[in-house]
Design an enzyme around this catalytic site. Structure first.
Site, PDB file in Angstrom:
ATOM      1  N   SER A 304     -56.145  28.246  77.627  1.00 30.16           N
ATOM      2  CA  SER A 304     -56.889  29.411  77.139  1.00 30.16           C
ATOM      3  C   SER A 304     -58.193  29.490  77.908  1.00 30.16           C
ATOM      4  O   SER A 304     -58.596  28.528  78.564  1.00 30.16           O
ATOM      5  CB  SER A 304     -57.199  29.256  75.647  1.00 30.16           C
ATOM      6  N   ASP A 305     -58.874  30.629  77.840  1.00 30.57           N
ATOM      7  CA  ASP A 305     -60.237  30.649  78.339  1.00 30.57           C
ATOM      8  C   ASP A 305     -61.147  30.225  77.180  1.00 30.57           C
ATOM      9  O   ASP A 305     -60.705  30.003  76.047  1.00 30.57           O
ATOM     10  CB  ASP A 305     -60.597  32.021  78.923  1.00 30.57           C
ATOM     11  N   TRP A 306     -62.422  30.128  77.467  1.00 33.13           N
ATOM     12  CA  TRP A 306     -63.463  29.579  76.589  1.00 33.13           C
ATOM     13  C   TRP A 306     -63.392  30.168  75.171  1.00 33.13           C
ATOM     14  O   TRP A 306     -63.616  31.362  74.996  1.00 33.13           O
ATOM     15  CB  TRP A 306     -64.819  29.868  77.237  1.00 33.13           C
ATOM     16  N   ASP A 308     -61.221  31.198  73.292  1.00 34.82           N
ATOM     17  CA  ASP A 308     -60.523  32.461  73.083  1.00 34.82           C
ATOM     18  C   ASP A 308     -59.491  32.444  71.965  1.00 34.82           C
ATOM     19  O   ASP A 308     -59.103  33.507  71.479  1.00 34.82           O
ATOM     20  CB  ASP A 308     -59.892  32.941  74.394  1.00 34.82           C
TER      21      ASP A 308
END
Ligand code: BGC
Length: 746
Positions: A304-306, A308
């Site tokens: 995942s991104d930060w 998210d």
């Protein structure tokens, strides 16, 4: 006897090593390890925590140099079984500090019963920029302007080497988002607007980062393709805001670069933080599982991104709480959560599995993918590294590669009356807000996230002003800032100094930024900069405009006042030297715009726009950019001739060989990017006016001619039809190289 046993031992070791490095052997090791793991251990592997969570603080302040709070690290690894850590959490650290910290982290991981090393990931963007003194290359957008994937590959190899020198085996790079929304504050992190250019650069960079073996050696790292996919087209231009991209367009423009990089063996993918068509991509099973894992056969893992997953309920409002958000994301196909600062993900996922909301098969799949990458970066064999293995870190050779790359990126957009190159001995006034700051050369992801410390950390490197002083002699160069980005500071002084100069080098553009802090509401270059340019123009002295900026800020009010325009994007730590040497003619510019440079803030087109967007049908406001994609001049001239096609008809199974002669008709040596465009004249989906289908970069001495060859097949002419299938339709096509065109049929 001794000799024989050594030989036998050698053979055994060789075959074991080989066995461990084949895909099947890795699968077997993964399967075996997975069979020994508890649910808690599996979920731990899917958890990625930021190092910020373990940083030692005194009175709430992080110590610098950073130190690990071992009690907190122990809790993460012993209690939560955390399998991955990321980031820097503030300023860049020395190579030694990185090595020490990775050693400490792995010491804790290897004390655990299954001895699974932690996978450390970092934003080593165009250089291992979170390690002090590591080489910082031009940002991706500038690299794209070189139209030279071999250079980008070399830069990636050096980035990988210097990242491993900090004992980190994983970089969150390259960005393969399509840079076609000029407002977006990350357009400079992309390879520009063209899917083919982006594909070729992305593939080269993955190969450079990862090397050509399944199991990377100690000089290569795992790449992470990001941000899969459609992140770069927010309607508002603001980061992480909604995009509407029909699947046909996703597949036509946004998917190809990711597909090619997956095919090239990219080991990991990071997911788009935003939503497309009303669905956050972190919850989009179709994009994450159907397309990425089933259709593209991606064998690595998706991180995942930060934060998210949490944002699915906190920001996107598609889940009612964290537990629902976690189930949604993991079931959609996320394999690892960049949580990043607490253990809420661990607790929620364990509960979801126990309640049957996430099947064990999904957990096993995710963990197998993660373990496979851990084997593939050689972590089990060598969880840290040997500090002595990296003598070339920040070496002259690496810095020269940086200079050579930047020299091919710089792009000359205007040169009236051949005002450039400037002769030695001229009196030069250097002015403007980007003239004397490393921030406008490096941009974001430069020792810190926002790059705000570049002037402090890159003291040993030259700003544009310093390099011009070195190149032309300090006595010939005068300076005043004239204007800051947001206000004028010394316009009168600039005007009076201009009176004494032969030429004004006016340095405009932007400071460093990325992501949300880089959002803007107006693409126009700031009013203070326009005011400075107008005041200087009144002096009648010739202006050479140098742009140092992350996105194409509108300069239509300034461009007519300038005799020459040199675009430097964010050219990196060698940017100042390269700009000065280009002004002096020691470098002959050969970059070409990797995006369409707009003329008006509200008229944003790509070069592959449709016929209805041209002046043909929209006489008043049709396609009329400041500079087209592919624009770029040289100090020499090139003539294109003898465009030849092997046939006037391309068959379904054959290939069309194309050749063209390019001659350097000027007086100096130069490099030329030769671009091949094809136009589909009639198609069932409205065809673009033209599409880039090939390019090559060549060097020519004065008077020299080279023949450049391309081969295209039907697949190069294909497009995504209304059934979402890649198709090629028979008919007429027009081919264009330089100013030459030729038609052929299929
Ligand atoms: C960015 C990513 C980056 C990640 C880790 C996010 O905010 O969108 O590009 O890799 O942070 O630093």
């Amino acid at each position: 006897m001794k000799k024989i046993s050594t030989v036998i031992l050698g053979l055994v070791m060789c075959s074991t090593l080989k066995a461990q490095t084949t895909s099947d052997a890795i699968d077997a090791r993964v399967k075996d390890l997975l069979s020994k793991m508890t649910l808690e251990e599996k979920v731990g592997q899917m958890t990625q925590i930021s190092i910020e969570a373990f940083q030692k603080k005194i009175d709430g302040k992080v110590l610098d140099p950073h130190q690990i709070d071992e009690a907190k690290l122990a809790e993460a690894i012993q209690k939560y079984k955390v399998g991955s850590i990321l980031n820097v959490g503030g300023n860049a650290q020395t190579q030694q500090n990185w090595q020490n910290r990775i050693r400490i982290i792995q010491k804790y991981a290897l004390k655990e019963r299954l001895k699974i090393p932690v996978l450390y990931g970092v934003d080593a963007i165009r250089g291992n920029n979170y390690t002090r003194d590591a080489v910082m290359f031009p940002q991706e957008i500038a690299q794209a302007a070189s139209f030279n994937p071999a250079l980008a590959k070399r830069g990636a190899e050096i980035t990988a080497y210097e990242t491993r020198a900090s004992f980190t085996p994983w970089t969150f790079s390259p960005v393969l988002d399509l840079g076609r929304q000029p407002l977006w504050p990350r357009i400079w992190e992309t390879y520009g607007e063209d899917p083919y250019l982006c594909t070729m650069m992305g593939k080269a960079v993955v190969e450079g980062l990862q090397g050509d073996k399944l199991v990377t050696d100690k000089y290569h790292v795992a790449a992470c393709l990001k941000h899969y996919m459609g992140y770069s087209m927010p309607l508002s231009g603001h980061d992480r805001t909604p995009a509407w991209i029909p699947e046909r367009e996703l597949r036509e423009y946004f998917l190809p670069a990711f597909a090619a990089a997956v095919k090239a063996g990219a080991k990991t993918v990071m997911v788009n933080s935003a939503e497309i068509n009303g669905t956050p991509v972190h919850a989009n099973k179709h994009i994450l599982t159907d397309i990425l894992k089933d259709e593209l056969q991606f064998k690595g893992f998706a991180v995942s991104d930060w934060q998210d997953i949490e944002y699915l309920f906190q920001r996107h409002h598609v889940a009612k709480d964290n537990k629902e958000a976690v189930a949604m994301a993991i079931n959609a196909g996320i394999d690892m959560s960049m949580v990043p600062l607490d253990y809420t993900f661990v607790e929620a996922l364990i509960a979801d599995v126990k309640e049957g909301k996430v099947p064990m098969s999904r957990i096993d799949d995710a963990v197998s993918r993660i373990l496979r990458v851990k084997y593939e970066v050689g972590l089990f064999e060598n969880p840290t590294g040997n500090a002595k293995d990296y003598p070339l870190f920040n070496s002259p050779a690496h810095n020269k590669a940086n200079y050579d790359m930047a020299a091919e990126c710089i792009t000359l957009l205007k040169n009236n009356g051949a005002i450039l190159p400037l002769a030695q001995g001229k009196k030069i006034l250097v002015t403007g807000p980007t003239a004397n700051t490393m921030r406008s050369l490096n941009g974001g992801w430069s020792r810190t996230w926002q790059g705000e410390t570049s002037d402090e950390f890159e003291k040993g490197k030259n700003t544009i002003l310093e390099a011009i002083q070195n190149t032309f002699g300090a006595a010939n160069v005068d300076y005043t800032e004239g204007a800051a980005f947001e206000k004028t500071t010394a316009v009168d002084e600039a005007v009076s100094k201009a009176a004494k100069a032969d030429v004004i080098v006016l340095c405009l553009g932007e400071t460093s930024y990325t992501e949300n802090p880089g959002n803007i509401d107006d693409l126009n270059i700031s009013p203070s900069q326009i005011e400075l340019a107008k005041a200087l123009a009144k002096t009648g002295k010739p202006i050479v405009l140098v742009l140092a900026e992350g996105r194409p800020r509108i300069v239509s009010a300034v461009e007519p006042l300038a005799s020459a325009v040199l675009h430097s994007y964010f050219l990196g730590n060698e940017g100042g030297n390269v700009i000065a040497n280009a002004l002096a003619g020691k470098i002959n510019p050969s970059g070409r715009l990797p995006y369409t440079y707009p003329r008006y803030a509200n008229s944003l087109h790509n070069y592959y726009h449709k016929y209805t967007e041209t002046k043909l049908y929209d006489e008043v406001a049709g396609f009329n950019p400041q500079w087209e994609f592919g624009s770029g001049l040289s100090y020499t001239t090139f003539k294109y001739s003898n465009l030849k096609l092997s046939s006037k008809t391309l068959t379904a199974t054959g290939g069309l060989n194309i050749s063209v002669d390019v001659t350097n008709t000027g007086k100096v040596a130069g490099k030329e990017a030769v671009l091949l465009y094809v136009s589909d004249l009639v198609a069932s989906v409205t065809p673009e006016v033209k599409r880039l289908r090939g390019f090559d970069k060549i060097s020519l001495n004065p008077g020299e001619t080279k023949t450049v060859q391309f081969t295209i097949s039907t697949s190069d002419l294909s497009f995504i039809n209304t059934e979402l299938k890649r198709a090629t339709e028979p008919g007429e096509f027009k081919l264009q190289i330089g100013d030459l065109t030729e038609n052929f049929s299929l």
